[in-house]
Design a protein around this motif. Structure first.
Motif, PDB file in Angstrom:
ATOM      1  N   VAL A 284       0.850  -1.185   0.000  1.00  0.00           N
ATOM      2  CA  VAL A 284       0.000   0.000   0.000  1.00  0.00           C
ATOM      3  C   VAL A 284       0.890   1.242   0.000  1.00  0.00           C
ATOM      4  N   VAL A 285       0.386   2.280  -0.632  1.00  0.00           N
ATOM      5  CA  VAL A 285       1.068   3.567  -0.651  1.00  0.00           C
ATOM      6  C   VAL A 285       0.071   4.614  -0.185  1.00  0.00           C
ATOM      7  N   LEU A 286       0.480   5.408   0.779  1.00  0.00           N
ATOM      8  CA  LEU A 286      -0.362   6.473   1.324  1.00  0.00           C
ATOM      9  C   LEU A 286      -0.002   7.772   0.612  1.00  0.00           C
ATOM     10  N   HIS A 287      -1.019   8.436   0.048  1.00  0.00           N
ATOM     11  CA  HIS A 287      -0.815   9.683  -0.685  1.00  0.00           C
ATOM     12  C   HIS A 287      -1.441  10.865   0.059  1.00  0.00           C
ATOM     13  N   HIS A 288      -0.805  11.997  -0.055  1.00  0.00           N
ATOM     14  CA  HIS A 288      -1.340  13.268   0.451  1.00  0.00           C
ATOM     15  C   HIS A 288      -1.272  14.256  -0.695  1.00  0.00           C
ATOM     16  N   LYS A 289      -2.437  14.722  -1.112  1.00  0.00           N
ATOM     17  CA  LYS A 289      -2.521  15.651  -2.246  1.00  0.00           C
ATOM     18  C   LYS A 289      -1.790  15.099  -3.468  1.00  0.00           C
ATOM     19  N   GLY A 290      -1.960  13.793  -3.706  1.00  0.00           N
ATOM     20  CA  GLY A 290      -1.394  13.150  -4.881  1.00  0.00           C
ATOM     21  C   GLY A 290       0.038  12.677  -4.761  1.00  0.00           C
ATOM     22  N   SER A 291       0.738  13.056  -3.702  1.00  0.00           N
ATOM     23  CA  SER A 291       2.136  12.654  -3.534  1.00  0.00           C
ATOM     24  C   SER A 291       2.263  11.534  -2.506  1.00  0.00           C
ATOM     25  N   PRO A 292       3.118  10.548  -2.779  1.00  0.00           N
ATOM     26  CA  PRO A 292       3.305   9.473  -1.796  1.00  0.00           C
ATOM     27  C   PRO A 292       4.036   9.984  -0.557  1.00  0.00           C
ATOM     28  N   ILE A 293       3.446   9.707   0.619  1.00  0.00           N
ATOM     29  CA  ILE A 293       4.053  10.142   1.884  1.00  0.00           C
ATOM     30  C   ILE A 293       4.205   8.980   2.876  1.00  0.00           C
ATOM     31  N   GLY A 294       3.806   7.785   2.474  1.00  0.00           N
ATOM     32  CA  GLY A 294       3.929   6.628   3.346  1.00  0.00           C
ATOM     33  C   GLY A 294       3.731   5.351   2.553  1.00  0.00           C
ATOM     34  N   MET A 295       4.163   4.244   3.148  1.00  0.00           N
ATOM     35  CA  MET A 295       4.011   2.960   2.457  1.00  0.00           C
ATOM     36  C   MET A 295       4.195   1.814   3.434  1.00  0.00           C
ATOM     37  N   GLY A 296       3.879   0.632   2.949  1.00  0.00           N
ATOM     38  CA  GLY A 296       4.122  -0.608   3.653  1.00  0.00           C
ATOM     39  C   GLY A 296       3.972  -1.755   2.670  1.00  0.00           C
ATOM     40  N   ARG A 297       4.735  -2.816   2.901  1.00  0.00           N
ATOM     41  CA  ARG A 297       4.680  -3.972   2.011  1.00  0.00           C
ATOM     42  C   ARG A 297       4.656  -5.261   2.807  1.00  0.00           C
ATOM     43  N   ILE A 298       4.108  -6.306   2.172  1.00  0.00           N
ATOM     44  CA  ILE A 298       4.202  -7.673   2.677  1.00  0.00           C
ATOM     45  C   ILE A 298       4.946  -8.460   1.619  1.00  0.00           C
ATOM     46  N   ILE A 299       5.971  -9.178   2.063  1.00  0.00           N
ATOM     47  CA  ILE A 299       6.692 -10.077   1.177  1.00  0.00           C
ATOM     48  C   ILE A 299       6.545 -11.488   1.743  1.00  0.00           C
ATOM     49  N   GLY A 300       6.758 -12.495   0.916  1.00  0.00           N
ATOM     50  CA  GLY A 300       6.659 -13.849   1.431  1.00  0.00           C
ATOM     51  C   GLY A 300       6.458 -14.888   0.362  1.00  0.00           C
TER      52      GLY A 300
END
Length: 150
Positions: free
Chosen positions: A45-61
């Motif tokens: 997932v990527v968290l956007h603020h006013k269209g710009s990415p400001i956060g993220m998280g991933r699951i790998i496995g």
């Protein structure tokens, strides 16, 4: 008032990934390695603020027995607003929907982030007789070494 943050399923670009990590105080990663890694994300997932990415998280496995939550970060200017919890909720929600009930899910908690992760059911492995360990690869393919990452 509408929510200024939008959480989107997916992964950021290589450049955005590297910027998000370094802005949040995490280590930078080699662009070629990031380009290999991002398409192998089980869920991100990527968290956007006013269209710009400001956060993220991933699951790998491996999609069956083992998963790891990685790259959780929020830009410092947006921290303290429950956004890390929003990212974790999206990731753990997807694990609940798609991962087998017997899957082992791990993560590395840096500093006070452990308190956020505990809210999502994660526990210190040492309480179960285990310790987390890691190894960093150095140099070209096939060479190895290990040292603590600062």
């Amino acid at each position: 008032m509408s929510d200024p943050y939008e959480l989107r399923v997916g992964v950021p670009s290589v450049e955005a990934f590297r910027r998000l990590r370094t802005d949040a105080g995490l280590s930078d990663k080699d662009p070629a390695a990031v380009a290999l890694a991002l398409p192998n994300t089980w869920h991100g997932v990527v968290l956007h603020h006013k269209g710009s990415p400001i956060g993220m998280g991933r699951i790998i496995g491996d999609s069956g027995t083992a998963f790891q939550i990685v790259d959780i970060c929020v830009h410092p200017a947006h921290q303290g607003r429950g956004l890390g919890a929003r990212i974790m909720a999206a990731l753990t929600g997807e694990l609940e929907r798609r991962a087998p009930a017997s899957a082992y899910v791990s993560l590395i908690a840096d500093g006070p982030a452990r308190f956020l992760y505990e809210k999502f059911g994660f526990a210190d492995t040492s309480a179960h007789g285990s310790i987390g360990m890691f190894r960093l690869m150095h140099g070209s393919h096939g060479s190895s070494g290990s040292r603590a990452e600062p």
